[in-house]
Design a protein around this motif. Structure first.
Motif: not given
Length: 861
Positions: A424-425, A366-371, A361, A363-364
């Motif tokens: 990928d969460f 993009r958000e995962l790359t910050y963590i 996904n 969206q997941y």
């Protein structure tokens, strides 16, 4: 020639493993050509667009179809005139049909399950064979009728629906000719039915049903074809150009090709064929969504229900058996717990693998790359697929109760859950894996085997399942990233959106892992040197016997059986090989803490040599282990042990024995014990007695389950002799157990001038009592104590019948009565052997190995 035969057999074995995978891969490649323009989201939307009413009709027709299929078996039991209730027939039929339809090899799988289930109701092998032939013929009667009518009167031109390869093959024969031939074949069947002719199959004469039953076969099978074909028709969108007859023609063709392919359940092969046939009428995505729903409703759901019904049936059957055997404390659920977790872990591996083949996904991501750092994301993608394969492999170890597989599975499940979140969460897969680890954790006691995972064999079905999963994983990945143009640089691209590159590296990582594990397995093979025992091994066995309270283990000293020792060299198991059966003689001997592992080692060794493990004349002691192996147990008799403390010649109970002793001794005979060191000096006299005995019995020396006359063998034991002033007239070697627990005799021989053997037995019992032994084993009374109720197992019914009326074959009843004079305690003896058709083959091999077996007490009569 023998070597060439072995090479040919290995080559055929490899081909049988690879052929379903190759056909499956070709079908996937063909399917990929049809689906190259589709996205997975389109397929999911198309499935969701199918009206619930149509799915409801599909479920209803599936229920009706399987109800009709149970009619095959019910009609078959009426044909063979065997009184089974409809409930019993429905259970057996549904389990056999639902599982065999999805796992493939319908004849082998369905037949094996039917044999296993119906034999529990007391049906004979020939009766079950008739049921199997009846059900198969019913299937083909409907096929010939429906297909013959459709091909003859409603033919379809193959060139309009099939690829050029199939057209070239099928062109020489038109469907009309095939249809006419099928109808002629059906007419021949009814001709035999009206003429009441029997047919012979594999040497067995099969009764052709009478016309009334034959017409019912035709009605049932035709109805089933109409119902199953109609399911697809109602799942497809409406099209005025497509009639139900069209769909039925396509359905029977696709089903036939799926059966020929040998792929389990015709998976993908059936769908690919239907796609070609239905292509001119519908969009590809509409066809595929209907076929996926059909696969789930008609195959997967019944398979799941049938598998659960089989587990429950086995659970109840084993629970009843264990209760009768006095092992009620052993939980029947213990037998199926490892198998249930094995299947769940295998499915968990599939979910993790397929998750790695599908795009993540965005969206997941993009958000995962910050963590999560990019290197960790890339590593998680690679190790996610590798962990998925490890779960597929560990499932086999869990099935076999290996403690290492349990520990590794817990670790790998937790790592898999973490990796699913990092890559990928994918919280869905992570939740499944974490849940499996929580469920598995408290089940430690069910995984008791301390064995190397590299030493474990994989069954053919297990290997094929792993191959099909890996082929599906590779196809799913290439299908998901088919729009990505391939280049050499793709292998070295790293990034959040470089999922195609991650998939390619995962494929290489998986094959590298399998290569490494394969090499490790080859370099550390579980292959023991199989040879008859030498002096050192016999001496080791003798040391173990010196600490064993049971006496029958002394059979190992005959030297005619192979010996398998545990790792601690404190226990052994003796066995012989007959045909493909590896037959262990009795339970393991010794006091090692690795007895369970020794039994499993023997089972694994037989599998590695393409054989089947059988345990002959075993007690109740290790019944739970034999059940864990997936073996079934049949009772073959009871062993008699005389409690020496209560035995006496005094009073009215001992008057017959007193008279026998006094009468023999008045005639100048006496009883004497010869110590082992004195046996050699008497060997020539003993040989004369033995040869005379063999001449009287018009037989020859036997082996395996009984001793035989051999100087080295006899010199291991004390000898009981009966003699007069002139000669030795009878002798028997004495087996003694450790700690004066028990003693027994093995080789008993006498000449024509010997007195009644009551004298020898009474004097032996008195000698044992004087030396403070607790029990004297009189050996087994074959076929004693078997049930003869209506629904008792077949072996029990036949055995009880022979026991009661078989005096002209062997005095079974008299033997039991003779041993009963000594007031013994009786304990059951069993054979643990494979289920299904392998049971019959194992029994044949046992008979070959122990043919001519004689109980020493038979000579009394």
């Amino acid at each position: 020639m023998k070597q060439n035969g072995s090479i040919r057999e290995k080559a055929l074995k490899i081909v049988s493993y690879l052929l379903p995978g190759i056909i499956f891969a070709l079908a996937l490649w063909t399917l990929d050509q049809q689906l190259h323009h589709l996205r997975s989201s389109y397929i999911l939307k198309s499935i969701a667009s199918v009206p619930l009413s149509h799915i409801g009709i599909a479920v209803f027709f599936t229920i009706l179809s399987y109800a009709v299929l149970t009619g095959y078996d019910y009609l078959a039991t009426r044909h063979i005139n065997h009184p089974l209730s409809y409930k019993q027939v429905v259970r057996s039929s549904f389990i056999s049909t639902s599982i065999s339809y999805s796992t493939g090899f319908n004849f082998l799988t369905g037949s094996s399950l039917r044999y296993r289930l119906y034999s529990m109701y007391g049906l004979t092998f020939l009766e079950i064979w008739e049921i199997i032939v009846f059900c198969i013929s019913t299937f083909w009667i409907g096929f010939c009728f429906i297909t013959g009518l459709l091909f003859t009167f409603y033919p379809v031109k193959l060139p309009d629906y099939t690829p050029e390869v199939l057209v070239t093959v099928a062109a020489p024969v038109s469907l009309e000719i095939i249809g006419i031939l099928l109808l002629l074949l059906l007419a021949a069947y009814f001709f035999l039915s009206f003429r009441k002719r029997d047919i012979e199959i594999m040497g067995s004469r099969i009764r052709v049903p009478e016309p009334k039953i034959a017409f019912l076969q035709l009605a049932l099978s035709s109805t089933n074809y109409l119902l199953s074909g109609s399911i697809i028709y109602f799942l497809l969108p409406s099209n005025p150009q497509l009639t139900l007859l069209h769909v039925l023609v396509f359905f029977v063709l696709a089903q036939l090709i799926g059966m020929i392919s040998t792929v389990p359940g015709g998976l993908v092969v059936f769908e690919t064929t239907m796609l070609f046939m239905l292509g001119p009428y519908f969009a590809t995505v509409e066809i595929l969504s209907s076929l996926l729903i059909f696969r789930a409703v008609y195959y997967f759901l019944p398979f799941l229900l049938g598998f659960l019904a089989l587990i429950f049936h086995e659970f109840e059957g084993r629970k009843e058996f264990l209760k009768k055997a006095g092992k009620a404390t052993y939980s029947s659920f213990s037998e199926v717990t490892p198998q249930v977790f094995s299947i769940l872990i295998f499915l968990g591996g599939i979910s993790l693998l397929f998750s790695g083949a599908l795009p993540s996904n965005p969206q997941y991501l993009r958000e995962l790359t910050y963590i999560v750092p990019l290197p960790l994301i890339e590593a998680s993608r690679l190790f996610g697929s590798i962990i998925g394969v490890l779960l597929l492999l560990l499932a086999n170890g869990l099935w076999k109760r290996i403690d290492g597989a349990y520990v590794l599975s817990l670790i790998v499940l937790l790592l898999g859950g973490v990796v699913a979140l990092l890559k990928d969460f994918d919280y869905h897969v992570a939740a499944v894996l974490f849940a499996l680890s929580v469920l598995l954790f408290p089940s430690r006691k069910h995984f008791y085997r301390k064995s190397s995972l590299l030493h474990q064999s994989f069954s053919r079905e297990n290997i094929i399942a792993i191959i099909l999963v890996l082929v599906s994983f590779i196809w799913l990945g290439f299908f998901s990233y088919r729009n990505v143009e391939y280049s050499n640089e793709l292998w070295w691209q790293f990034g959040v959106n470089s999922q195609a590159s991650s998939f390619l590296r995962a494929v290489v990582g998986i094959f590298f892992l399998l290569l490494v594990l394969g090499v490790m397995k080859m370099l550390s093979p579980f292959s023991r040197d199989i040879h008859l025992p030498g002096p050192e091994e016999l001496e080791l066995a003798k040391m173990i016997l010196g600490e064993s309270p049971e006496t029958w283990g002394n059979l190992a000293l005959t030297g005619d059986k192979y010996l398998l020792f545990d790792d601690e060299k404190k226990a052994f198991l003796m066995y012989g090989v007959s045909g493909k059966s590896w037959i262990a003689m009795g339970d393991p001997v010794g006091k090692s803490g690795q007895i369970k592992e020794l039994i499993w080692d023997f089972y694994e060794m037989s599998k590695l040599h393409q054989g089947r493990a059988v345990f002959y004349e075993v007690s109740e002691k290790y019944i739970p282990i034999y059940l864990d192996l997936g073996l079934t147990l049949i009772k073959i008799g009871e062993e008699a042990k005389v409690p020496l403390e209560s035995f006496t010649l005094e009073g009215s109970t001992g008057k017959d024995f007193r008279y026998a002793v006094k009468n023999v001794e008045k005639k100048g005979y006496w009883f004497e014990i010869i110590q082992p060191e004195g046996v050699i000096a008497l060997i020539s006299e003993l040989k004369q007695v033995s040869d005379t005995w063999l001449e009287m019995k018009t037989g020859k020396e036997k082996g395996f389950s009984v001793g035989f006359f051999d100087e080295k063998y006899l010199s291991n034991f004390p000898l009981a002799i009966v003699r007069n002033e002139e000669e030795i007239v009878a002798f028997a070697n004495i087996w003694t157990g450790a700690g004066t627990e028990e003693f027994s005799i093995d080789l008993m021989r006498h000449n024509s001038s010997a007195p009644a053997m009551d004298y020898l037995f009474v004097k032996l019992i008195l000698w044992g009592k004087e030396n403070r032994f607790k029990h004297f084993s009189l050996g087994m009374a074959p076929l004693s104590g078997l049930e003869n109720r209506q629904f008792a197992p077949l072996w029990h019914k036949v055995g009880a019948l022979i026991f009661a009326n078989g005096d002209y074959i062997y005095n079974y009843k008299g033997l039991r009565a003779y041993k009963e004079k000594f007031n013994p305690v009786w304990s059951p003896k069993y054979i643990a052997l494979p289920t299904g058709f392998k049971k019959s083959l194992a029994l044949k091999d046992i008979a070959t190995l122990v043919s001519g077996m004689k109980d020493p007490f038979k000579d009394i009569f």
